[in-house]
Design a protein around this motif. Structure first.
Motif, short mmCIF file in Angstrom:
data_model
loop_
_atom_site.label_atom_id
_atom_site.label_comp_id
_atom_site.label_asym_id
_atom_site.label_seq_id
_atom_site.Cartn_x
_atom_site.Cartn_y
_atom_site.Cartn_z
N HIS A 1 0.84 -1.19 0.00
CA HIS A 1 0.00 0.00 0.00
C HIS A 1 0.88 1.24 0.00
CE1 HIS A 1 0.75 -1.05 4.25
NE2 HIS A 1 0.80 0.26 4.46
N HIS B 1 4.25 7.07 3.57
CA HIS B 1 5.20 5.97 3.38
C HIS B 1 4.73 5.03 2.28
CE1 HIS B 1 2.36 4.10 6.33
NE2 HIS B 1 2.61 2.99 5.64
N ALA C 1 4.65 0.96 1.37
CA ALA C 1 4.77 -0.35 2.03
C ALA C 1 4.90 -1.45 0.99
CB ALA C 1 3.55 -0.61 2.91
N HIS D 1 -0.38 -4.07 13.09
CA HIS D 1 -1.34 -2.98 13.01
C HIS D 1 -2.74 -3.42 13.43
CE1 HIS D 1 1.15 0.12 11.29
NE2 HIS D 1 1.43 -0.55 10.20
N TYR E 1 9.11 -0.28 9.96
CA TYR E 1 9.31 0.93 9.15
C TYR E 1 10.79 1.34 9.19
CZ TYR E 1 4.24 1.72 9.13
OH TYR E 1 2.89 1.59 8.95
N GLU F 1 8.12 0.76 4.38
CA GLU F 1 7.63 -0.24 5.33
C GLU F 1 7.75 -1.63 4.72
OE1 GLU F 1 3.42 0.24 6.11
OE2 GLU F 1 3.30 -1.52 7.41
FE LIG Z 1 1.60 1.19 6.21
#
Ligand SMILES: [Fe+2]
Length: 309
Positions: free
Chosen positions: A144, A198, A200, A230, A239, A249
């Motif tokens: 993502h 960020h 990922a 998460h 991260y 990430e």
């Molecule tokens: Fe993330």
């Protein structure tokens, strides 16, 4: 009989095009430390994961680190055309007309700017890879991209109504958007303007995330947040700061969703005092990565796909 309007949808977050002051140094990072593989192609560095997508990152020169564009995948030309019509109907003005593209970018697509000026490309017909076996310590694909937002409501409306994303969860700070079985392929913040928070990358499993974290440490890049798991998406995470302080990430085990998924609200996403994730074994994000997550903007001209034609 009630009328159901079937909307065209993007089906994956395919790749990001990134600009760096030193793209050759960024290439060394993404191959040696991040473990992506060169994918061929001319005019830029193209990097792939172990998944099918021809490339998931391209690297170019830019005066400072920049997000040139986010590339979303459509199933076919008809879907590209339907998405284009939805983008125009949504009132967006900075929009190309769909045209043939050349590989490795696809065979048809268009670019546009979203309501806050983020550059997006919609493509179909990319000649992807047939070899897709997982490897223990290589990313498969982008998981993502998390972007900050000055006008989160306008951005959400665009991604939902023009591109077909589904809102899968909302916390006090973030909105999670899905375009396939993954709980989220995009995340929108509520503050910070249209900057990159960020990027990922999906690893095969938790062990792979930890192996990746170790390799980053070997390269002098410590964990800036994590390891943890998460809330929304239930994915594990670490991260880091990548080239020119780009926040990146490593993640795995993303929750898979279908039409029965029910989004939770900020009131339903709460943590015990001092907690920011399910495990609670590390402190929250470092100041360095929090700061870096507000400094990378989109380029002015990345919405144009001229060099792909
Ligand atoms: Fe993330």
């Amino acid at each position: 009989m009630s009328e159901v309007k079937v909307r065209a949808k993007v089906r994956a977050f395919r790749s990001v095009d990134l600009g760096f002051a030193d793209p050759d140094k960024a290439l060394r990072f993404f191959t040696a430390a991040w473990n992506l593989a060169p994918a061929g192609g001319g005019g830029a560095h193209y990097l792939r994961g172990t998944g099918a997508f021809h490339h998931i990152v391209t690297l170019r020169h830019a005066p400072q680190p920049a997000l040139i564009r986010m590339v979303l995948d459509a199933a076919d030309r008809a879907t590209v055309d339907a998405l284009h019509a939805q983008v125009l109907a949504h009132g967006l003005k900075t929009v190309e007309t769909p045209t043939p593209l050349r590989q490795p970018h696809g065979d048809y697509g268009f670019g546009f700017k979203d309501p806050e000026g983020r550059n997006i490309a919609i493509v179909s017909g990319v000649k992807d890879h047939a070899d897709t076996a997982d490897m223990a310590d290589r990313p498969r694909k982008l998981s993502h991209v998390n972007v900050n937002a000055g006008d989160s409501d306008a951005t959400l409306r665009c991604y939902r109504d023009a591109l077909g994303f589904t809102l899968t969860d909302t916390t006090r700070r973030l909105r999670f958007l899905s375009c396939n079985a993954d709980h989220h392929s995009m995340v929108l913040g509520f503050t910070g303007g249209p900057t990159l928070n960020h990027i990922a990358f999906e690893m095969p499993d938790l062990d792979s995330v930890m192996r990746g974290a170790g390799r980053m440490r070997d390269h002098g890049r410590p964990i800036e947040w994590g390891p943890g798991r998460h809330g929304p998406g239930n994915n594990v995470f670490c991260y880091f700061l990548g080239p020119e302080d780009t926040p990146v990430e490593l993640t795995a085990e993303m929750q898979q969703v279908d039409a029965t998924h029910r989004a939770k609200t900020p009131e339903q996403w709460t943590w015990l005092p001092g907690r920011l994730d399910h495990w609670g074994i590390t402190a929250g994000p470092s100041e360095r990565i929090e700061t870096a997550g507000l400094t990378i903007f989109f380029t002015d001209d990345g919405w144009r796909l001229d060099e792909w034609r």
